[in-house]
Design an enzyme around this catalytic site. Structure first.
Site, PDB file in Angstrom:
ATOM      1  CB  SER A 142      -0.876   0.003   1.255  1.00 57.88           C
ATOM      2  OG  SER A 142      -0.042   0.197   2.377  1.00 57.88           O
ATOM      3  CE  LYS A 143      -0.586   7.158  -2.950  1.00 56.71           C
ATOM      4  NZ  LYS A 143      -1.992   7.330  -3.276  1.00 56.71           N
TER       5      LYS A 143
END
Ligand code: GLU
Length: 489
Positions: free
Chosen positions: A261-262
């Site tokens: 994820s980010k």
């Protein structure tokens, strides 16, 4: 056979690093076998595809130096060809017109779901429960159309979709270059839609037709597409086309093993450019992220194009490790050509203020010796802060401490020696320091700190002799003089 690979991104967003790695592997595999690397923009999903995303993908690939050998194929431009192939399949009897409407299909699925839930109810006999589950299983199974063996349309102008006649039975086998032998029973493959009611081709058909038309010999892509392969191979067979080799790459996970994820650094590729990674640094890191060759950690592109193979790809998901990316990038910063590195560094220097000609020249001269002072260009630009500090320098706490009256007195004496130098170079300055220490009986530990404080204000900097050389006579003496003046006030 000449190898042809392709990277086939959907322009629905940025090129994230997983995509960049897929592109890189395709690129390297093609180069390794003196083949061609192609790019196809899969823009048939009109609602989600944007020209901005296409431009961003091309920009990222060009930054990484992953230039395709031909101009990119836009999938949306091939729709007529896709439809033509679907019609050819109908003519061959490997695809057929299906009159089951989308509503009927949905109703079938809903009924299956309802039966599955009903089977969970309390108080059912075992026989009733088994019957419900069996019905549910049939209704929820991959769809096999009642028209797969032909039949008259329900009405002369009844709407239809064109479906593939999926394999009747037996195991479908893929010998994947990474995953090994993967089997799926034919009953798990549906009579998939090739052309929708409005005559537009589906993604599954488009991919196969394009890969065939582009002469792709090796499909290297993320393993989220492995299941699709079982639906795509029957299309090749239905057209008597050569089936390419497949290699499905395991996902990239975060450093904690969770889906990327980010938070883990699942950023768009060009964000890494903005963070100051070199393209060759990111590429060398991505190469090792999921591929290995012995225990070698860093590969130049030349080495990579000689060594890259599918056998070296790991089967397990890789973990993104930003610290390691930094280490690899630092290596490539040190290895970079000085002029190129300087040009790349300029925007990062300019981000923290204008760069006058004198500073620019000083940075350029110091760069070869400063290359090891940052794992990214952002950090490296920051390492020049001491050089860019404006007189009179602001002093950090430790610098103030070093500039005691005793320290300044030493500075004053030493600056007299510096003024006498006929040649201003790191060597002559270094010699002056040694001579001064010998003559006064002072140690380097006594003159170094006040000198460093006056010259850098307490900012990190390398050895003082080269620092003075880079700053030049006037700036060096000026910085020292500022502190002497300040002390006298
Ligand atoms: N367009 C697909 C994607 O972006 C890739 C399709 C393929 O490689 O076959 O995930």
């Amino acid at each position: 056979m000449r190898v042809v690979t392709r990277f086939a991104p959907s322009p629905t967003g940025m090129l994230h690093i997983g995509g960049a790695r897929t592109a890189l592997f395709n690129y390297l595999f093609a180069k390794r076998y003196a083949g061609r690397f192609l790019l196809r923009i899969e823009d048939t999903d009109h609602e989600r595809s944007t020209p901005e995303a296409t431009a961003a993908i091309l920009d990222a690939m060009s930054w990484l130096g992953l230039e395709p050998d031909e101009s990119p194929v836009m999938q949306s431009a091939q729709v007529d060809r896709h439809a033509e192939v679907a019609r050819a399949m109908v003519a061959r009897g490997t695809a057929f017109r299906c009159y089951v409407s989308a509503e009927d299909l949905q109703a079938r699925r809903d009924l299956g779901e309802a039966k599955r839930l009903a089977a969970r109810e309390d108080g059912l006999s075992e026989a009733d429960r088994a019957a419900l589950l069996e019905d549910a299983g049939k209704l929820l199974a991959p769809f096999r159309s009642p028209w797969r063996n032909g039949g008259e349309p329900p009405a002369p102008d009844a709407p239809f979709v064109v479906r593939l006649r999926a394999p009747d039975g037996g195991d479908q086998i893929v010998e994947d270059g990474v995953q090994g032998i993967v089997k799926v029973h034919a009953s798990e493959i549906d009579d998939l839609v090739l052309l929708r009611t409005d005559g537009t081709p589906t993604y599954m058909l488009a991919v196969v037709v394009d890969d065939h038309d582009m002469g792709v010999t090796h499909v290297i892509r993320g393993d989220d597409h492995l299941r699709n392969t079982f639906r795509q191979i029957p299309i090749y067979r239905a057209m008597d086309w050569d089936v390419p080799e497949f290699a499905h790459l395991p996902m990239i996970h975060g450093n904690d093993g969770a889906k990327l994820s980010k938070r883990h650094g699942a950023l768009s590729t060009t964000v890494y450019r903005d963070l100051g990674y070199l393209p060759e640094g990111l590429k060398a890191y991505l190469l090792r992220l999921g591929w290995s060759h012995g225990d070698q950690e860093i590969f130049t592109e030349d080495e990579a194009t000689k060594l890259f193979d599918l056998g070296g790809i790991n089967k397990a998901p890789a973990r993104l490790d930003l610290e390691k990316l930094g280490t690899v990038n630092a290596h490539f910063i040190r290895a970079a050509d000085d002029d190129r590195l300087f040009a790349l560094l300029i925007p990062f220097l300019e981000a923290s203020g204008d760069l006058d000609d004198a500073t620019r020249a000083r940075v350029r001269r110091a760069l070869p010796a400063m290359k090891d002072r940052g794992v990214t260009l952002v950090e490296l630009a920051g390492a020049f802060a001491f050089m860019r500090a404006v007189r009179p320098l602001e002093l950090a706490k430790n610098a103030k401490k070093a500039l005691s009256s005793e320290g300044v007195a030493r500075l004053q004496a030493f600056s007299g020696e510096l003024r006498k130098l006929s040649e201003w170079s790191a060597a002559s300055i270094s010699e002056a320091i040694t001579t001064y220490c010998t003559a006064t009986g002072l140690s380097m530990g006594q003159i170094g700190p006040p000198l460093r404080a006056a010259l850098t204000g307490g900012l990190p900097a390398p050895d003082l002799a080269p620092v003075m050389d880079w700053l030049g006579r006037d700036e060096t003496l000026g910085r020292i003089e500022d502190q002497i003046q300040k002390c006298a006030e």
